[in-house]
Design a protein around this motif. Structure first.
Motif, PDB file in Angstrom:
ATOM      1  N   GLU B  85      45.697  50.496  38.595  1.00 14.75           N
ATOM      2  CA  GLU B  85      45.935  49.152  39.102  1.00 14.75           C
ATOM      3  C   GLU B  85      45.787  49.192  40.616  1.00 14.75           C
ATOM      4  O   GLU B  85      46.304  50.097  41.266  1.00 14.75           O
ATOM      5  CB  GLU B  85      47.339  48.698  38.718  1.00 14.75           C
ATOM      6  N   SER B  86      45.041  48.234  41.147  1.00 17.03           N
ATOM      7  CA  SER B  86      44.927  48.113  42.602  1.00 17.03           C
ATOM      8  C   SER B  86      45.199  46.657  42.950  1.00 17.03           C
ATOM      9  O   SER B  86      45.486  45.844  42.064  1.00 17.03           O
ATOM     10  CB  SER B  86      43.516  48.505  43.063  1.00 17.03           C
ATOM     11  N   ALA B  87      45.083  46.324  44.233  1.00 13.45           N
ATOM     12  CA  ALA B  87      45.288  44.935  44.646  1.00 13.45           C
ATOM     13  C   ALA B  87      44.271  44.015  43.963  1.00 13.45           C
ATOM     14  O   ALA B  87      44.463  42.807  43.878  1.00 13.45           O
ATOM     15  CB  ALA B  87      45.179  44.827  46.161  1.00 13.45           C
ATOM     16  N   HIS B  88      43.159  44.600  43.473  1.00 10.14           N
ATOM     17  CA  HIS B  88      42.106  43.788  42.858  1.00 10.14           C
ATOM     18  C   HIS B  88      42.229  43.713  41.339  1.00 10.14           C
ATOM     19  O   HIS B  88      41.337  43.207  40.669  1.00 10.14           O
ATOM     20  CB  HIS B  88      40.731  44.334  43.240  1.00 10.14           C
ATOM     21  N   GLY B  89      43.310  44.285  40.784  1.00  9.43           N
ATOM     22  CA  GLY B  89      43.497  44.203  39.344  1.00  9.43           C
ATOM     23  C   GLY B  89      43.414  45.563  38.677  1.00  9.43           C
ATOM     24  O   GLY B  89      43.638  46.593  39.314  1.00  9.43           O
ATOM     25  N   ALA B  90      43.087  45.539  37.380  1.00  8.65           N
ATOM     26  CA  ALA B  90      43.062  46.774  36.595  1.00  8.65           C
ATOM     27  C   ALA B  90      41.655  47.359  36.547  1.00  8.65           C
ATOM     28  O   ALA B  90      40.664  46.628  36.610  1.00  8.65           O
ATOM     29  CB  ALA B  90      43.553  46.480  35.186  1.00  8.65           C
ATOM     30  N   HIS B  91      41.584  48.670  36.465  1.00  6.76           N
ATOM     31  CA  HIS B  91      40.301  49.383  36.414  1.00  6.76           C
ATOM     32  C   HIS B  91      40.386  50.468  35.359  1.00  6.76           C
ATOM     33  O   HIS B  91      41.402  51.153  35.259  1.00  6.76           O
ATOM     34  CB  HIS B  91      39.991  50.038  37.761  1.00  6.76           C
ATOM     35  N   ASP B  92      39.301  50.653  34.597  1.00  5.38           N
ATOM     36  CA  ASP B  92      39.243  51.769  33.658  1.00  5.38           C
ATOM     37  C   ASP B  92      38.262  52.794  34.191  1.00  5.38           C
ATOM     38  O   ASP B  92      37.112  52.469  34.499  1.00  5.38           O
ATOM     39  CB  ASP B  92      38.810  51.283  32.268  1.00  5.38           C
ATOM     40  N   LEU B  93      38.713  54.019  34.332  1.00  2.00           N
ATOM     41  CA  LEU B  93      37.916  55.094  34.917  1.00  2.00           C
ATOM     42  C   LEU B  93      37.773  56.201  33.885  1.00  2.00           C
ATOM     43  O   LEU B  93      38.750  56.851  33.517  1.00  2.00           O
ATOM     44  CB  LEU B  93      38.593  55.631  36.185  1.00  2.00           C
ATOM     45  N   GLU B  94      36.534  56.389  33.414  1.00  2.84           N
ATOM     46  CA  GLU B  94      36.276  57.404  32.392  1.00  2.84           C
ATOM     47  C   GLU B  94      35.822  58.680  33.077  1.00  2.84           C
ATOM     48  O   GLU B  94      35.145  58.632  34.106  1.00  2.84           O
ATOM     49  CB  GLU B  94      35.175  56.878  31.459  1.00  2.84           C
TER      50      GLU B  94
END
Lengths: 82, 427
Positions: B85-94
């Motif tokens: 989670e960052s200020a820009h929302g959620a991210h999925d990192l594979e």
């Protein structure tokens, strides 16, 4: 502004801090307490690195923001839980 | 949207930066996640009043081919994907391979008055001051244990604090034995010497600890127990930390086994940094407190191994063995005085999030039962502070597993995975 400082408000009071300052340091200029514990005790930053959550404040309407992990930005409205 | 990395590194401190640089040197796509806004970790934390040291600058510029994901907090994991989670929302990192360089946290122990504003960790106040906390002219006592106390006092002084004294709990004898061994690590010896020189004039007392803090709404005074009795000192800040403990939250979430028979276990790894989970490596303080040299060398080893180059990793192993010997010296020299385990009274709050006093845990031997009955460890910090403290006090066994979310997260960050129970349990 052109003074090289970041201008924000903490509990409605104007605060100016240098670039790179975090919200915790900005709050500390205005208030010793950051939040109230469940029994109403004043609390302030403990760990300084995002683990303890004692420094959480309201930033631009968002609750529970860790002040120590958040860079101060121009125009921010910060509210402690005092 | 999912981004894919050959090697993903968690933590942009000395170990993580070394891992990223090593992995990127093999032409891999490498990403580095850090919760802080800037790289450097705790050891190389940016100081707004000071230019970075040459070593820090070099380590940070060396990752120019690496994607730095600053301000990203890891909240959950599924298969070989981390959700941040960052200020820009959620991210999925594979990832193909993952290097955990999650570092350490300060060990903070409860004592009467430790919840007062003005009482912080020692490294904690150092970190705050580096980011602008107003300290000039303030009366500060530095206390606790370990080499970090000197580094913290030095930073505080550089920012204008009036450091009244440094109180180390280790005995004069233990410190003398430590100093006598230090010549075997010349870089550490030089660092200690230069710190002591810069801190000339600041009293440094061994065999001493803070037993209580006093004040109404903020800290006003402390009591220090030393070889010559108890003394009261008026101060504005108390920076007290009892050394470092490995940060194993994410490794535990991923199912990595921890070391056996340790009060504050690190991640169990082999010489190349393999954890018990396939394609997951760990390096540096997360595997046991060893300091900067250990972190850098283990980071490089894990980075090479994660990129599939075991030969480059193997070439660094002798240096790792030597650096790790320092961990043993640190642990025995700064072993905690058992009196520190008895500072908290039954009325002293131990879980600061839920205001649970130590006495509320008296009838429980099992962590889960204690949590359910008292709410100890159920608040925002999720037991990060009280868990380590209670493990140190010998109250409960250290935690092994971990459930998501790893940090309190926005509902919409978790909602993207609705229907997937592994990501939404316990929120």
């Amino acid at each position: 502004m052109s003074d090289g400082l970041i201008h924000l408000r903490v509990n409605g009071q104007p605060v100016a801090v240098p670039e790179g300052t975090n919200v915790a340091a900005a709050v500390a200029r205005v208030s010793t307490g950051f939040r109230r514990s469940v029994h109403g005790e004043p609390r302030a930053p403990l760990c300084g690195m995002g683990a303890c959550f004692e420094c959480r404040v309201r930033v631009d309407g968002h609750a529970n923001v860790r002040a120590c992990m958040t860079p101060a930005r121009a125009g921010m409205q910060v509210q402690t839980d005092d | 949207m999912t981004e894919r990395y050959d090697v993903l590194v968690v933590g942009a401190g000395p170990a993580g930066l070394a891992a990223a640089q090593a992995a990127a040197s093999h032409g891999r796509r490498v990403g580095v996640i850090d919760a802080q806004a800037r790289p450097g970790g705790q050891f190389w934390r940016h100081d707004i009043a000071k230019a970075p040291t040459r070593a820090a600058q070099a380590a940070i510029t060396a990752i120019d081919r690496v994607e730095l994901l600053a301000g990203h907090t890891v909240i959950a994991s599924e298969g070989q994907t981390l959700r941040t989670e960052s200020a820009h929302g959620a991210h999925d990192l594979e990832y193909g391979a993952l290097v955990l360089a999650t570092g350490a946290r300060e060990l903070l122990l409860p004592f009467p008055g430790w919840t007062l504003p003005g009482v912080t960790g020692a490294g904690g106040l150092q970190a705050l001051v580096k980011q602008g906390w107003p300290i000039a002219g303030k009366r500060v006592v530095v206390a606790g244990s370990g080499p970090l106390l000197l580094a913290a006092a030095d930073s505080l002084r550089a920012h204008g604090a009036q450091v009244l004294g440094i109180y180390e709990q280790a005995s004069a004898r233990a410190l003398a034995a430590f100093t006598a061994q230090l010549w075997r690590w010349p870089a550490r010896a030089m660092q200690a010497l230069s710190l002591r020189t810069r801190l000339a004039g600041v009293p440094y007392r061994s065999g001493s600890h803070v037993r209580a803090a006093f004040g109404d709404d903020t800290l006003e005074a402390i009591e220090i127990t030393g070889p010559h009795g108890v003394r009261r000192v008026a101060c504005d800040h108390l920076a007290v930390g009892y050394g470092l403990v490995p940060d194993t939250g994410l490794p535990r979430l991923l199912g990595c086994a921890l070391q056996d028979n340790a009060r504050h276990p690190g991640v169990r790894v082999d010489a190349f940094g393999h954890t018990s989970v396939a394609n997951v490596f760990a390096a540096g303080e997360a595997c046991g407190i060893g300091g900067l040299a250990v972190a850098r060398i283990e980071g490089a080893i894990a980075g090479h191994a994660a990129a599939g180059d075991d030969a480059s990793a193997a070439a660094l192993l002798p240096r790792r063995t030597r650096a790790r010997r320092f961990s043993g010296l640190l642990a025995c020299s700064f072993a905690l005085d058992p009196r520190l385990h008895a500072l908290a009274t039954p009325q002293t709050v131990v879980c600061r999030c839920e205001d649970v006093p130590l006495g509320a845990l008296d009838d429980f031997s099992d962590t889960r039962a204690a949590r359910l009955a008292s709410r100890c460890g159920m608040g925002a910090c999720q037991g990060r502070i009280c868990g380590s403290a209670l493990a140190e006090l010998g109250r409960f066994m250290p935690a092994t597993g971990r459930r998501p979310p790893l940090f309190p997260a926005r509902l919409d960050s978790l909602a993207a995975s609705a229907g997937d129970r592994s990501l939404t349990t316990d929120c």
